[in-house]
Design a protein around this motif. Structure first.
Motif, PDB file in Angstrom:
ATOM      1  N   LEU A  19      64.630 101.144  -0.738  1.00  0.00           N
ATOM      2  CA  LEU A  19      64.738 100.815  -0.035  1.00  0.00           C
ATOM      3  C   LEU A  19      64.702 102.337   1.002  1.00  0.00           C
ATOM      4  O   LEU A  19      65.256 102.864   1.710  1.00  0.00           O
ATOM      5  CB  LEU A  19      65.353  99.987   1.120  1.00  0.00           C
ATOM      6  CG  LEU A  19      64.914  99.488   2.497  1.00  0.00           C
ATOM      7  CD1 LEU A  19      63.819  98.883   3.199  1.00  0.00           C
ATOM      8  CD2 LEU A  19      66.680  98.772   3.710  1.00  0.00           C
ATOM      9  N   VAL A  20      63.379 102.659   1.937  1.00  0.00           N
ATOM     10  CA  VAL A  20      62.979 104.071   2.826  1.00  0.00           C
ATOM     11  C   VAL A  20      62.970 104.083   3.765  1.00  0.00           C
ATOM     12  O   VAL A  20      61.929 103.183   4.094  1.00  0.00           O
ATOM     13  CB  VAL A  20      62.417 104.870   1.572  1.00  0.00           C
ATOM     14  CG1 VAL A  20      61.998 106.097   2.495  1.00  0.00           C
ATOM     15  CG2 VAL A  20      63.049 104.819   0.046  1.00  0.00           C
ATOM     16  N   LEU A  21      62.787 104.401   4.780  1.00  0.00           N
ATOM     17  CA  LEU A  21      62.676 103.979   6.305  1.00  0.00           C
ATOM     18  C   LEU A  21      62.303 105.720   6.727  1.00  0.00           C
ATOM     19  O   LEU A  21      63.891 105.780   6.925  1.00  0.00           O
ATOM     20  CB  LEU A  21      63.560 102.872   7.427  1.00  0.00           C
ATOM     21  CG  LEU A  21      63.217 101.315   6.487  1.00  0.00           C
ATOM     22  CD1 LEU A  21      64.375 100.675   6.493  1.00  0.00           C
ATOM     23  CD2 LEU A  21      62.170 100.925   6.921  1.00  0.00           C
ATOM     24  N   CYS A  22      61.644 105.793   7.308  1.00  0.00           N
ATOM     25  CA  CYS A  22      61.346 107.023   7.568  1.00  0.00           C
ATOM     26  C   CYS A  22      62.135 107.860   6.941  1.00  0.00           C
ATOM     27  O   CYS A  22      62.850 109.281   7.070  1.00  0.00           O
ATOM     28  CB  CYS A  22      62.099 107.088   9.187  1.00  0.00           C
ATOM     29  SG  CYS A  22      61.994 106.204  10.127  1.00  0.00           S
ATOM     30  N   GLY A  23      61.598 108.342   5.782  1.00  0.00           N
ATOM     31  CA  GLY A  23      61.911 109.047   4.817  1.00  0.00           C
ATOM     32  C   GLY A  23      63.614 108.994   4.419  1.00  0.00           C
ATOM     33  O   GLY A  23      63.834 110.003   3.325  1.00  0.00           O
ATOM     34  N   ALA A  42      57.264 105.397   8.285  1.00  0.00           N
ATOM     35  CA  ALA A  42      56.433 106.182   7.880  1.00  0.00           C
ATOM     36  C   ALA A  42      54.425 106.097   8.381  1.00  0.00           C
ATOM     37  O   ALA A  42      53.931 106.726   9.203  1.00  0.00           O
ATOM     38  CB  ALA A  42      56.289 106.793   6.631  1.00  0.00           C
ATOM     39  N   HIS A  43      54.371 104.575   7.943  1.00  0.00           N
ATOM     40  CA  HIS A  43      53.086 103.986   7.692  1.00  0.00           C
ATOM     41  C   HIS A  43      53.070 104.079   9.223  1.00  0.00           C
ATOM     42  O   HIS A  43      51.497 104.595   9.317  1.00  0.00           O
ATOM     43  CB  HIS A  43      53.228 103.178   6.987  1.00  0.00           C
ATOM     44  CG  HIS A  43      53.232 103.628   5.439  1.00  0.00           C
ATOM     45  ND1 HIS A  43      53.693 102.319   4.504  1.00  0.00           N
ATOM     46  CD2 HIS A  43      53.656 104.380   4.753  1.00  0.00           C
ATOM     47  CE1 HIS A  43      53.026 102.907   3.078  1.00  0.00           C
ATOM     48  NE2 HIS A  43      53.539 104.110   3.293  1.00  0.00           N
ATOM     49  N   ALA A  44      53.564 103.737   9.582  1.00  0.00           N
ATOM     50  CA  ALA A  44      52.697 103.038  11.656  1.00  0.00           C
ATOM     51  C   ALA A  44      53.179 104.588  11.753  1.00  0.00           C
ATOM     52  O   ALA A  44      52.415 104.046  12.803  1.00  0.00           O
ATOM     53  CB  ALA A  44      54.127 101.883  11.840  1.00  0.00           C
ATOM     54  N   LEU A  77      52.357 112.100   3.631  1.00  0.00           N
ATOM     55  CA  LEU A  77      51.828 111.286   3.745  1.00  0.00           C
ATOM     56  C   LEU A  77      51.594 111.747   5.177  1.00  0.00           C
ATOM     57  O   LEU A  77      50.044 111.557   5.681  1.00  0.00           O
ATOM     58  CB  LEU A  77      51.968 110.128   3.240  1.00  0.00           C
ATOM     59  CG  LEU A  77      51.557 109.936   1.478  1.00  0.00           C
ATOM     60  CD1 LEU A  77      51.277 108.063   1.325  1.00  0.00           C
ATOM     61  CD2 LEU A  77      50.579 110.380   1.085  1.00  0.00           C
ATOM     62  N   LEU A  78      52.450 111.324   5.800  1.00  0.00           N
ATOM     63  CA  LEU A  78      53.257 111.321   7.446  1.00  0.00           C
ATOM     64  C   LEU A  78      52.482 112.557   7.945  1.00  0.00           C
ATOM     65  O   LEU A  78      51.288 113.025   9.229  1.00  0.00           O
ATOM     66  CB  LEU A  78      54.257 110.874   7.819  1.00  0.00           C
ATOM     67  CG  LEU A  78      54.062 111.498   9.650  1.00  0.00           C
ATOM     68  CD1 LEU A  78      53.255 110.353   9.714  1.00  0.00           C
ATOM     69  CD2 LEU A  78      55.307 110.541   9.826  1.00  0.00           C
ATOM     70  N   ARG A  79      52.604 113.945   6.772  1.00  0.00           N
ATOM     71  CA  ARG A  79      52.795 114.878   7.588  1.00  0.00           C
ATOM     72  C   ARG A  79      51.324 115.628   7.072  1.00  0.00           C
ATOM     73  O   ARG A  79      50.460 116.644   8.129  1.00  0.00           O
ATOM     74  CB  ARG A  79      53.611 115.970   5.979  1.00  0.00           C
ATOM     75  CG  ARG A  79      54.863 116.158   6.527  1.00  0.00           C
ATOM     76  CD  ARG A  79      55.668 117.508   6.116  1.00  0.00           C
ATOM     77  NE  ARG A  79      55.986 116.836   4.686  1.00  0.00           N
ATOM     78  CZ  ARG A  79      57.333 116.341   3.993  1.00  0.00           C
ATOM     79  NH1 ARG A  79      57.672 115.543   5.194  1.00  0.00           N
ATOM     80  NH2 ARG A  79      57.516 115.713   2.927  1.00  0.00           N
ATOM     81  N   GLN A  80      50.458 115.182   5.995  1.00  0.00           N
ATOM     82  CA  GLN A  80      49.003 114.585   5.918  1.00  0.00           C
ATOM     83  C   GLN A  80      48.379 114.791   6.917  1.00  0.00           C
ATOM     84  O   GLN A  80      47.374 115.390   7.218  1.00  0.00           O
ATOM     85  CB  GLN A  80      48.817 114.741   4.543  1.00  0.00           C
ATOM     86  CG  GLN A  80      49.245 115.379   3.291  1.00  0.00           C
ATOM     87  CD  GLN A  80      49.152 114.473   1.945  1.00  0.00           C
ATOM     88  OE1 GLN A  80      47.365 114.521   1.392  1.00  0.00           O
ATOM     89  NE2 GLN A  80      49.980 114.973   1.216  1.00  0.00           N
ATOM     90  N   VAL A  81      48.533 113.900   7.552  1.00  0.00           N
ATOM     91  CA  VAL A  81      47.677 112.655   8.341  1.00  0.00           C
ATOM     92  C   VAL A  81      48.447 113.763   9.883  1.00  0.00           C
ATOM     93  O   VAL A  81      47.203 113.949  10.238  1.00  0.00           O
ATOM     94  CB  VAL A  81      48.523 111.616   8.644  1.00  0.00           C
ATOM     95  CG1 VAL A  81      48.030 110.740   9.972  1.00  0.00           C
ATOM     96  CG2 VAL A  81      47.300 110.246   7.523  1.00  0.00           C
ATOM     97  N   PHE A  82      49.399 114.343   9.576  1.00  0.00           N
ATOM     98  CA  PHE A  82      49.840 114.870  11.185  1.00  0.00           C
ATOM     99  C   PHE A  82      48.965 116.554  11.141  1.00  0.00           C
ATOM    100  O   PHE A  82      48.629 117.025  12.087  1.00  0.00           O
ATOM    101  CB  PHE A  82      50.943 115.668  10.936  1.00  0.00           C
ATOM    102  CG  PHE A  82      51.606 115.651  13.321  1.00  0.00           C
ATOM    103  CD1 PHE A  82      51.308 115.196  14.137  1.00  0.00           C
ATOM    104  CD2 PHE A  82      51.883 117.195  12.831  1.00  0.00           C
ATOM    105  CE1 PHE A  82      51.670 116.281  14.825  1.00  0.00           C
ATOM    106  CE2 PHE A  82      52.159 118.107  14.171  1.00  0.00           C
ATOM    107  CZ  PHE A  82      52.823 117.261  14.927  1.00  0.00           C
TER     108      PHE A  82
END
Length: 160
Positions: A19-23, A42-44, A77-82
């Motif tokens: 279970l991974v939430l916010c890394g 992170a996806h949201a 993935l979030l870093r790439q989106v950012f």
């Protein structure tokens, strides 16, 4: 100029997954199933960033049937989106995330979650809010079938 985006994600809980939430790996008997590490929070946030700039959703940028993203670290993935946010001349004003889960209790992990998101979004932790709530045993989160997350972001145009 400011842009606001909202993101939402949900995944089913299953045995045999982390279970991974916010890394943050949260100790629990079940984890979230998904092509990546299934980090709904992170996806949201990624979807909120993409929505603020009208760039589609996370599935368009990282297709769930692409083997390159199998088991992917959602903070990466979030870093790439950012990176797309910065490339368009915007920076993060703030992000507000709500994780909806009947269990486990997330309060002990919120500080690390905020810190991980702040690092991924190149900002101070004072710009990141992470909250957890339940749905009082109603719906799929209340019956412990899954976990979901909502995120809202404010982007501001850099004054280059």
């Amino acid at each position: 100029m400011v842009r606001i985006g909202h993101g939402y994600d949900a995944h089913r809980l299953v045995e045999g997954r982390r279970l991974v939430l916010c890394g943050v790996e949260v100790p629990h008997s079940c984890g979230l199933i998904g092509h990546s590490d299934a980090d709904v929070a992170a996806h949201a946030v990624a979807d909120a960033l993409l929505g603020a700039l009208a760039l589609g959703d996370i599935g368009q940028h990282f297709p769930p049937d692409d083997p390159a993203y199998e088991g992917a670290d959602s903070l990466e993935l979030l870093r790439q989106v950012f990176g797309l946010v910065g490339a368009r001349g915007y920076e993060l004003g703030n992000a507000d995330v709500t994780i909806v889960a009947e269990s486990p209790k997330l309060a002990p992990h919120i500080g690390r979650m905020r810190a991980n998101l702040a690092i991924a979004l190149s900002c101070g932790v004072d710009r990141i809010s992470v909250k957890a709530t339940t749905e009082e045993r109603m719906g799929f989160t209340g019956s412990r079938e899954g976990i979901c997350a909502h995120a809202v972001v404010l982007l501001t145009k850099r004054a280059d």
